[in-house]
Design a protein around this motif. Structure first.
Motif, PDB file in Angstrom:
ATOM      1  N   MET A 110       0.840  -1.202   0.000  1.00 49.49           N
ATOM      2  CA  MET A 110       0.000   0.000   0.000  1.00 49.49           C
ATOM      3  C   MET A 110       0.878   1.256   0.000  1.00 49.49           C
ATOM      4  O   MET A 110       1.886   1.330   0.689  1.00 49.49           O
ATOM      5  N   THR A 124      -1.732   6.410   4.205  1.00 46.81           N
ATOM      6  CA  THR A 124      -2.788   7.362   3.869  1.00 46.81           C
ATOM      7  C   THR A 124      -2.236   8.773   3.687  1.00 46.81           C
ATOM      8  O   THR A 124      -2.565   9.465   2.714  1.00 46.81           O
ATOM      9  N   THR A 144      -0.284   9.168   0.589  1.00 47.21           N
ATOM     10  CA  THR A 144      -1.207   9.340  -0.536  1.00 47.21           C
ATOM     11  C   THR A 144      -1.740  10.772  -0.581  1.00 47.21           C
ATOM     12  O   THR A 144      -1.806  11.410  -1.640  1.00 47.21           O
ATOM     13  N   PRO A 179      -5.487   3.474   1.452  1.00 47.73           N
ATOM     14  CA  PRO A 179      -5.615   2.100   0.951  1.00 47.73           C
ATOM     15  C   PRO A 179      -7.060   1.604   0.903  1.00 47.73           C
ATOM     16  O   PRO A 179      -7.869   1.911   1.768  1.00 47.73           O
ATOM     17  N   LYS A 196     -10.948   0.480  -0.927  1.00 48.70           N
ATOM     18  CA  LYS A 196     -12.102   1.189  -1.492  1.00 48.70           C
ATOM     19  C   LYS A 196     -13.335   1.043  -0.614  1.00 48.70           C
ATOM     20  O   LYS A 196     -14.456   1.257  -1.052  1.00 48.70           O
ATOM     21  N   ASN A 245     -11.931   7.359  -5.585  1.00 50.70           N
ATOM     22  CA  ASN A 245     -11.028   6.615  -4.703  1.00 50.70           C
ATOM     23  C   ASN A 245      -9.583   6.803  -5.173  1.00 50.70           C
ATOM     24  O   ASN A 245      -9.272   6.583  -6.334  1.00 50.70           O
ATOM     25  N   ASP A 251      -5.988   5.397  -4.417  1.00 45.39           N
ATOM     26  CA  ASP A 251      -5.242   4.328  -3.742  1.00 45.39           C
ATOM     27  C   ASP A 251      -3.856   4.123  -4.351  1.00 45.39           C
ATOM     28  O   ASP A 251      -2.934   3.658  -3.694  1.00 45.39           O
TER      29      ASP A 251
END
Length: 307
Positions: free
Chosen positions: A18, A69, A72, A273, A275, A292, A294
């Motif tokens: 991830m 997270t 991201t 990470p 959905k 989303n 990811d």
């Protein structure tokens, strides 16, 4: 003009590799992994990217998901999209508080490592349990659980027809049988290490409260929605008590999303990470835009967003 909410996943979203694409392509994302590794004395890159036995242990899962997270999020921030509000499911609430500037990432990753440890240690293995209930109304699940002897509480209101219950192992098993008998399409015992978001986790909340006493909060760039109330939070002095209560209280995700929609949010961007949250939101209101993010490739979906 879109009214945008950023939403962040909780425990259970983790998977090997991830955020690896962000680490490899974005310098700020890479820096997040470095900060986490230094703050916790853990090789966060190894924990998140390579096969290991620790990623599914709560003490490690929580900082790993937070790190992935926020790594991201750093790539998303390059698009200069300003959310009206942020929210996260359980652990994801800490990502939301980093996203709106209330917590620094370094502070947050230290807190959630301890939070995970406290949650893991609060109840001996085998004493507590959780179960997912599909196909009954919130009210019906509440009614049936109230009739079961022992501790059975509603832990997660995820979306219409999907609830998670938590409590003492024997009481949860009895509740599952009763819920099946009363029309649940599925009632499935979950493979988790404790009865999260139940009153059995009160000791973990008490320990977390002591940790939070030493944490300084900063002015928020936008409000966030608290799991326990499903309400907008705009006052800094409300945050710590809500984070403490969240450990042993219900996560009102369905109610949180509905509140945001009532306040004009028409676009939800799930950052991190998995959905899972996108799936919940679509079941709550199929007409809303749900994006989303990811992997690096997902960033292409942000091109059309305007604030």
């Amino acid at each position: 003009m879109s009214k945008i909410a950023f939403v962040f996943p909780g425990q259970g979203a983790q998977y090997i590799q991830m955020a690896q694409s962000f680490y490899e392509a974005n310098e700020q994302s890479k820096e997040i992994f470095d900060i986490a590794s230094d703050a916790l004395n853990i090789d966060m890159k190894q924990l998140c990217f390579e096969e290991n036995d620790q990623l599914n242990i709560t003490e490690y899962t929580q900082p790993a998901i937070l790190t992935a997270t926020i790594a991201t999020l750093k790539a998303v921030e390059d698009y200069n999209i300003q959310p009206e509000v942020v929210a996260g499911l359980s652990l994801g609430e800490y990502s939301a508080l980093v996203a709106n500037n209330a917590l620094t990432f370094e502070e947050a990753v230290k807190i959630v490592r301890q939070r995970g440890k406290f949650m893991q240690e609060a109840v001996p293995v085998g004493v507590g349990s959780m179960a997912a209930i599909i196909g009954l109304t919130n009210e019906k699940v509440e009614e049936i659980c109230s009739q079961i002897e022992g501790i059975v509480e509603l832990a997660n209101y995820n979306c219409p027809g999907q609830i998670v219950i938590s409590g003492e192992k024997e009481a949860i098993e009895k509740a599952v049988e009763s819920l099946k008998a009363n029309g649940a399409k599925r009632a499935l015992i979950l493979n988790v290490s404790g009865p999260f978001h139940s009153s059995l986790l009160k000791p973990a909340g008490d320990n977390l409260e002591k940790v939070l006493q030493n944490v300084s909060l900063r002015e928020m760039t936008c409000p966030y929605i608290a799991n326990t109330t499903a309400e907008y939070v705009e006052q800094l002095d409300s945050i710590k008590p809500l984070l403490v209560k969240q450990v042993y209280s219900s996560v009102k995700w369905e109610q949180s999303i509905k509140n945001m929609i009532e306040n004009g949010i028409d676009t939800f961007v799930e950052i991190g990470p998995g959905k899972t949250l996108s799936s919940f939101i679509k079941k709550i209101d199929r007409k809303k835009t749900v994006i989303n993010i990811d992997t690096m490739k997902d960033l292409e979906k942000l091109g059309g967003l305007t604030c």
